[in-house]
Motif scaffolding. Structure first.
Motif, short mmCIF file in Angstrom:
data_model
loop_
_atom_site.label_atom_id
_atom_site.label_comp_id
_atom_site.label_asym_id
_atom_site.label_seq_id
_atom_site.Cartn_x
_atom_site.Cartn_y
_atom_site.Cartn_z
N CYS A 1 0.91 -1.11 0.10
CA CYS A 1 -0.02 -0.06 0.00
C CYS A 1 0.76 1.27 0.08
O CYS A 1 1.92 1.33 0.76
N CYS B 1 -0.07 3.41 3.56
CA CYS B 1 0.57 2.70 4.92
C CYS B 1 1.65 1.66 4.96
O CYS B 1 2.01 1.40 6.00
N CYS C 1 -4.34 -0.17 -0.04
CA CYS C 1 -5.25 -1.23 0.85
C CYS C 1 -6.57 -0.69 0.99
O CYS C 1 -6.99 0.43 0.99
N CYS D 1 -7.16 2.00 3.83
CA CYS D 1 -6.67 3.29 3.21
C CYS D 1 -7.57 3.76 1.96
O CYS D 1 -7.68 4.92 2.03
ZN ZN Z 1 -2.97 1.07 3.48
#
Ligand code: ZN
Length: 87
Positions: A63, A66, A84, A87
């Motif tokens: 991701c 994050c 992801c 997020c």
């Molecule tokens: Zn993420």
């Protein structure tokens, strides 16, 4: 180190075959979108190109927000995805 370890760091990471398939899919998408002038398709092409670059340089399946590995099901459904679910 596990010999079967594949390309991302998650337990759920793509197998070599899945990774190769995702890569092929991305290349096909990139080629199909090569001549597009539609804004949305241009955005998609940029995502596809970025994903291919990550496959070459590392970081594919991680991701961008994050830095956690993305779910395999998500990558298989959308190989160009950047973030992801959370997020
Ligand atoms: Zn993420």
């Amino acid at each position: 180190m596990n010999m079967n370890r594949s390309f991302t760091v998650s337990n759920e990471s793509l197998t070599r075959v899945e990774y190769a398939r995702a890569r092929m899919q991305l290349i096909e998408m990139r080629d199909a979108l090569a001549a597009t002038t539609h804004d949305l398709e241009r955005i998609r092409r940029k995502q596809v190109e970025a994903a291919l670059k990550k496959m070459d340089n590392g970081g594919y399946g991680i991701c961008e927000s994050c830095s956690r590995p993305m779910l395999k099901s998500r990558l298989l459904a959308m190989p160009y995805v950047r973030y992801c679910v959370s997020c």
